[in-house]
Design an enzyme around this catalytic site. Structure first.
Site, PDB file in Angstrom:
ATOM      1  N   GLY A  21       0.775  -1.237   0.000  1.00 16.78           N
ATOM      2  CA  GLY A  21       0.000   0.000   0.000  1.00 16.78           C
ATOM      3  C   GLY A  21       0.802   1.280   0.000  1.00 16.78           C
ATOM      4  O   GLY A  21       1.797   1.433  -0.716  1.00 16.78           O
ATOM      5  N   ILE A  22       0.356   2.229   0.818  1.00 19.48           N
ATOM      6  CA  ILE A  22       1.024   3.529   0.897  1.00 19.48           C
ATOM      7  C   ILE A  22       2.477   3.352   1.300  1.00 19.48           C
ATOM      8  O   ILE A  22       3.378   3.993   0.744  1.00 19.48           O
ATOM      9  CB  ILE A  22       0.295   4.447   1.897  1.00 19.48           C
ATOM     10  CG1 ILE A  22      -1.086   4.840   1.356  1.00 19.48           C
ATOM     11  CG2 ILE A  22       1.122   5.703   2.176  1.00 19.48           C
ATOM     12  CD1 ILE A  22      -1.930   5.608   2.360  1.00 19.48           C
ATOM     13  N   TYR A 153      -9.866   2.832  14.840  1.00 19.07           N
ATOM     14  CA  TYR A 153      -8.920   3.385  13.876  1.00 19.07           C
ATOM     15  C   TYR A 153      -8.962   4.906  13.897  1.00 19.07           C
ATOM     16  O   TYR A 153      -7.922   5.574  13.906  1.00 19.07           O
ATOM     17  CB  TYR A 153      -9.266   2.847  12.490  1.00 19.07           C
ATOM     18  CG  TYR A 153      -8.304   3.220  11.393  1.00 19.07           C
ATOM     19  CD1 TYR A 153      -7.106   2.538  11.229  1.00 19.07           C
ATOM     20  CD2 TYR A 153      -8.610   4.233  10.481  1.00 19.07           C
ATOM     21  CE1 TYR A 153      -6.225   2.861  10.198  1.00 19.07           C
ATOM     22  CE2 TYR A 153      -7.744   4.556   9.450  1.00 19.07           C
ATOM     23  CZ  TYR A 153      -6.550   3.867   9.315  1.00 19.07           C
ATOM     24  OH  TYR A 153      -5.684   4.198   8.300  1.00 19.07           O
ATOM     25  N   LYS A 157      -5.902   7.358  14.856  1.00 13.64           N
ATOM     26  CA  LYS A 157      -5.355   8.307  13.894  1.00 13.64           C
ATOM     27  C   LYS A 157      -5.500   9.755  14.372  1.00 13.64           C
ATOM     28  O   LYS A 157      -4.669  10.611  14.054  1.00 13.64           O
ATOM     29  CB  LYS A 157      -6.014   8.110  12.530  1.00 13.64           C
ATOM     30  CG  LYS A 157      -5.625   6.806  11.847  1.00 13.64           C
ATOM     31  CD  LYS A 157      -4.119   6.703  11.614  1.00 13.64           C
ATOM     32  CE  LYS A 157      -3.751   5.486  10.781  1.00 13.64           C
ATOM     33  NZ  LYS A 157      -2.291   5.404  10.530  1.00 13.64           N
ATOM     34  N   THR A 188      -5.634   0.887  -2.041  1.00 13.86           N
ATOM     35  CA  THR A 188      -4.663  -0.071  -1.522  1.00 13.86           C
ATOM     36  C   THR A 188      -5.390  -1.351  -1.140  1.00 13.86           C
ATOM     37  O   THR A 188      -6.627  -1.439  -1.215  1.00 13.86           O
ATOM     38  CB  THR A 188      -3.957   0.480  -0.266  1.00 13.86           C
ATOM     39  OG1 THR A 188      -4.919   0.611   0.797  1.00 13.86           O
ATOM     40  CG2 THR A 188      -3.306   1.833  -0.537  1.00 13.86           C
TER      41      THR A 188
END
Length: 249
Positions: A21-22, A153, A157, A188
């Site tokens: 992914g990122i 999450y 974050k 992603t």
């Protein structure tokens, strides 16, 4: 057209979660700019991944295991840039409204980022890179907006953004800058399950002025900018990389 290029020759970079992914996009961008790049992932070796990890030094690290984090940091002989990218949501498809899952998700996304930064502090302090050692944390649009199905999450974050500010203040005296990026919806493996649901993706695209989802290649140059000498007077900031999602009313 003029392409933005970066020179990280001889720089030492650690990208957590750089196997997908990122993180993988960021790791490849640093590698292509000349850096020696170490990445972490959850699998035992690079042979267990379908995509190409050539030129990246791989260390298995299952978060939030403190011993695994310490082992990764301890294996480094120097470090100029730490990219705290590793994270997950809804592990195993479980609901983050279950207290145990909520705590697990916060531990992976927030506690582990702090532990890795703390474990790497001495190495970053010793960096001779122009502008000093740098930490770039990866936040999210859930740092700022309530997203109903990922309460853990989102809480983690949001904490990453505040942690970025606090470490920036505390570590400036040690010559370490701490910034973050906050990606919008990036295509992603993590976001793949939601792509089949128009009811989820449609409203996001409608709110996004650029009318497209992002890619890891949209995020990577921002990370490389924040990590390097061009951003030597920037610390404590979180930069949205979201196609304008966060500014649309």
């Amino acid at each position: 057209m003029v392409a933005t290029t970066f020179d990280y020759s001889d720089a030492r970079v650690l990208v957590t979660g750089g196997s997908n992914g990122i993180g993988l996009g960021v790791a490849r961008a640093f590698r292509d700019a000349g850096a020696h790049v170490t990445i972490t992932g959850t699998r035992a070796s690079t042979t267990e991944y379908d995509h190409d990890l050539t030129g990246l030094d791989y260390h298995p690290c299952k978060l939030p295991d403190p011993d695994a984090i310490a082992a990764v940091a301890g294996a480094l002989d120097g470090l100029d840039v730490l990219v705290n990218n590793a994270g997950q949501n809804m592990p195993g498809g479980r609901s983050e409204y279950e207290p145990e899952v909520f705590e697990e998700v916060v531990a992976v996304n927030l506690f582990s980022a702090f532990r890795m930064a703390a474990a790497c502090k001495g190495l970053l302090r010793a960096s001779a890179m122009d502008g000093g050692g740098a930490v770039v944390n990866v936040g999210s649009m859930s740092s700022f907006f309530g997203i109903e199905f990922v309460p853990g999450y989102g809480a983690a974050k949001a904490g990453v953004v505040q942690m970025t500010k606090t470490l920036a203040v505390a570590w400036a005296r040690h010559g370490i800058r701490v910034n973050a990026v906050a990606p919008g919806i990036i295509e992603t493996n993590m976001t793949a399950p939601m792509m089949a649901f128009e009811s989820l993706v449609g409203p996001i695209l409608e709110r996004t002025p650029m009318r497209r989802l992002g890619t890891p290649d949209d995020v990577a140059p921002v990370v490389l900018f924040l990590a390097g000498p061009a951003a030597r007077y920037i610390t404590g900031q979180t930069i949205p990389v979201d196609g304008g999602f966060s500014v649309q009313g």
